[in-house]
Design a protein around this motif. Structure first.
Motif, PDB file in Angstrom:
ATOM      1  N   GLN A 185       1.208  -0.875  14.993  1.00 41.66           N
ATOM      2  CA  GLN A 185      -0.047  -0.139  15.101  1.00 41.66           C
ATOM      3  C   GLN A 185      -0.131   0.922  13.990  1.00 41.66           C
ATOM      4  OE1 GLN A 185      -0.542   1.771  18.898  1.00 41.66           O
ATOM      5  NE2 GLN A 185      -2.703   2.178  18.540  1.00 41.66           N
ATOM      6  N   VAL A 186       0.953   1.632  13.755  1.00 38.64           N
ATOM      7  CA  VAL A 186       1.005   2.625  12.669  1.00 38.64           C
ATOM      8  C   VAL A 186       0.750   1.936  11.332  1.00 38.64           C
ATOM      9  CG1 VAL A 186       2.574   4.115  11.339  1.00 38.64           C
ATOM     10  CG2 VAL A 186       2.499   4.285  13.838  1.00 38.64           C
ATOM     11  N   MET A 187       1.416   0.807  11.121  1.00 43.42           N
ATOM     12  CA  MET A 187       1.270   0.085   9.856  1.00 43.42           C
ATOM     13  C   MET A 187      -0.180  -0.342   9.630  1.00 43.42           C
ATOM     14  SD  MET A 187       4.781  -2.135  10.140  1.00 43.42           S
ATOM     15  CE  MET A 187       4.565  -3.110   8.664  1.00 43.42           C
ATOM     16  N   THR A 188      -0.819  -0.870  10.659  1.00 44.51           N
ATOM     17  CA  THR A 188      -2.209  -1.303  10.554  1.00 44.51           C
ATOM     18  C   THR A 188      -3.113  -0.122  10.244  1.00 44.51           C
ATOM     19  OG1 THR A 188      -1.834  -3.137  12.082  1.00 44.51           O
ATOM     20  CG2 THR A 188      -4.114  -2.414  11.795  1.00 44.51           C
ATOM     21  N   GLN A 189      -2.917   0.975  10.964  1.00 46.70           N
ATOM     22  CA  GLN A 189      -3.738   2.170  10.764  1.00 46.70           C
ATOM     23  C   GLN A 189      -3.573   2.713   9.342  1.00 46.70           C
ATOM     24  OE1 GLN A 189      -2.698   5.426  13.331  1.00 46.70           O
ATOM     25  NE2 GLN A 189      -4.311   6.748  12.534  1.00 46.70           N
ATOM     26  N   VAL A 190      -2.338   2.771   8.862  1.00 46.38           N
ATOM     27  CA  VAL A 190      -2.063   3.315   7.534  1.00 46.38           C
ATOM     28  C   VAL A 190      -2.674   2.431   6.447  1.00 46.38           C
ATOM     29  CG1 VAL A 190      -0.194   3.766   5.880  1.00 46.38           C
ATOM     30  CG2 VAL A 190      -0.071   4.669   8.202  1.00 46.38           C
ATOM     31  N   GLY A 211       2.170  10.826   8.239  1.00 43.27           N
ATOM     32  CA  GLY A 211       3.244  10.604   7.274  1.00 43.27           C
ATOM     33  C   GLY A 211       4.610  10.448   7.911  1.00 43.27           C
ATOM     34  N   GLY A 212       4.877  11.241   8.951  1.00 40.62           N
ATOM     35  CA  GLY A 212       6.156  11.139   9.649  1.00 40.62           C
ATOM     36  C   GLY A 212       6.337   9.772  10.282  1.00 40.62           C
ATOM     37  N   ALA A 213       5.245   9.213  10.803  1.00 39.15           N
ATOM     38  CA  ALA A 213       5.303   7.875  11.400  1.00 39.15           C
ATOM     39  C   ALA A 213       5.523   6.812  10.318  1.00 39.15           C
ATOM     40  CB  ALA A 213       4.029   7.590  12.184  1.00 39.15           C
ATOM     41  N   VAL A 214       4.904   7.002   9.147  1.00 39.14           N
ATOM     42  CA  VAL A 214       5.106   6.086   8.025  1.00 39.14           C
ATOM     43  C   VAL A 214       6.578   6.119   7.611  1.00 39.14           C
ATOM     44  CG1 VAL A 214       4.550   5.619   5.601  1.00 39.14           C
ATOM     45  CG2 VAL A 214       2.737   6.291   7.199  1.00 39.14           C
ATOM     46  N   ARG A 216      -6.619   1.817   2.371  1.00 36.14           N
ATOM     47  CA  ARG A 216      -7.661   0.934   1.827  1.00 36.14           C
ATOM     48  C   ARG A 216      -9.011   1.660   1.796  1.00 36.14           C
ATOM     49  NH1 ARG A 216      -7.625  -3.735   5.226  1.00 36.14           N
ATOM     50  NH2 ARG A 216      -5.923  -4.516   3.991  1.00 36.14           N
ATOM     51  N   GLY A 217      -9.342   2.353   2.885  1.00 31.56           N
ATOM     52  CA  GLY A 217     -10.607   3.086   2.940  1.00 31.56           C
ATOM     53  C   GLY A 217     -10.689   4.174   1.875  1.00 31.56           C
ATOM     54  N   LEU A 218      -9.595   4.911   1.693  1.00 30.90           N
ATOM     55  CA  LEU A 218      -9.583   5.955   0.666  1.00 30.90           C
ATOM     56  C   LEU A 218      -9.715   5.351  -0.735  1.00 30.90           C
ATOM     57  CD1 LEU A 218      -6.830   8.257   2.184  1.00 30.90           C
ATOM     58  CD2 LEU A 218      -9.179   8.959   1.658  1.00 30.90           C
ATOM     59  N   LEU A 219      -9.029   4.247  -0.982  1.00 34.36           N
ATOM     60  CA  LEU A 219      -9.121   3.596  -2.289  1.00 34.36           C
ATOM     61  C   LEU A 219     -10.513   3.023  -2.533  1.00 34.36           C
ATOM     62  CD1 LEU A 219      -5.653   1.791  -2.459  1.00 34.36           C
ATOM     63  CD2 LEU A 219      -6.359   3.884  -3.664  1.00 34.36           C
ATOM     64  N   TYR A 259       0.821  -1.218   0.000  1.00 28.60           N
ATOM     65  CA  TYR A 259       0.000   0.000   0.000  1.00 28.60           C
ATOM     66  C   TYR A 259       0.855   1.268   0.000  1.00 28.60           C
ATOM     67  CZ  TYR A 259      -4.518  -2.259   0.508  1.00 28.60           C
ATOM     68  OH  TYR A 259      -5.650  -2.989   0.276  1.00 28.60           O
ATOM     69  N   VAL A 260       1.934   1.271   0.745  1.00 32.95           N
ATOM     70  CA  VAL A 260       2.840   2.428   0.746  1.00 32.95           C
ATOM     71  C   VAL A 260       3.760   2.224  -0.452  1.00 32.95           C
ATOM     72  CG1 VAL A 260       4.619   3.678   2.019  1.00 32.95           C
ATOM     73  CG2 VAL A 260       2.652   2.737   3.240  1.00 32.95           C
ATOM     74  N   ASN A 261       3.411   2.882  -1.555  1.00 33.68           N
ATOM     75  CA  ASN A 261       4.071   2.598  -2.827  1.00 33.68           C
ATOM     76  C   ASN A 261       5.058   3.683  -3.265  1.00 33.68           C
ATOM     77  OD1 ASN A 261       2.305   4.599  -3.652  1.00 33.68           O
ATOM     78  ND2 ASN A 261       1.371   3.403  -5.282  1.00 33.68           N
ATOM     79  N   VAL A 262       5.445   4.547  -2.350  1.00 30.57           N
ATOM     80  CA  VAL A 262       6.477   5.539  -2.649  1.00 30.57           C
ATOM     81  C   VAL A 262       7.707   5.220  -1.805  1.00 30.57           C
ATOM     82  CG1 VAL A 262       4.812   7.344  -3.273  1.00 30.57           C
ATOM     83  CG2 VAL A 262       5.659   7.218  -0.929  1.00 30.57           C
ATOM     84  N   THR A 263       8.845   5.722  -2.245  1.00 33.01           N
ATOM     85  CA  THR A 263      10.072   5.506  -1.476  1.00 33.01           C
ATOM     86  C   THR A 263      10.086   6.452  -0.278  1.00 33.01           C
ATOM     87  OG1 THR A 263      11.345   7.170  -2.668  1.00 33.01           O
ATOM     88  CG2 THR A 263      11.321   4.917  -3.596  1.00 33.01           C
TER      89      THR A 263
END
Length: 120
Positions: A74-79, A54-57, A84-87, A21-25
């Motif tokens: 927890q951050v990973m799950t939330q992100v 974003g800083g946590a990501v 997913r919700g936005l998509l 899901y996090v598809n940027v470097t």
């Protein structure tokens, strides 16, 4: 021991899903967050706090899988859930909807990337 292996499997699945899901470097995300943090300003000085989450990501992207903490998971799950919700609620204009695209970019997902549709 079986419960520990389930946790490891769950962590492995979360790691893979997060990175799908996090598809940027990390560099692209950092640049985006600094641009967003600067707002009207032309320069963001050292020590500037990055916008959250974003800083946590970005912090998670800088870690190895074996170094993850409970807070990182927890951050990973939330992100993953937020992306997913936005998509799932893609606006009619899709990526041309600036507010929607910015919300995804703040989380490290660029809907304009060729691999963006393979996240979900």
């Amino acid at each position: 021991m079986a419960a520990h292996r389930r946790t490891d499997t769950s962590s492995d699945q979360l790691w893979e899903e997060f990175h799908r899901y996090v598809n940027v470097t990390s560099e692209q995300l950092r640049d985006w967050l600094l641009t967003e943090a600067s707002g009207e300003q032309a320069f963001v000085g050292p020590g500037t706090d990055l916008p959250q989450p974003g800083g946590a990501v970005l912090a998670v992207l800088g870690k190895r899988r074996v170094d993850l903490t409970g807070s990182d998971r927890q951050v990973m799950t939330q992100v993953v859930d937020e992306i997913r919700g936005l998509l799932d609620h893609r606006p009619p204009a899709g990526a041309a909807d600036d507010r929607w695209r910015r919300a995804l970019l703040d989380l490290g997902h660029d809907p304009l990337r060729a691999d963006a549709d393979t996240a979900g």
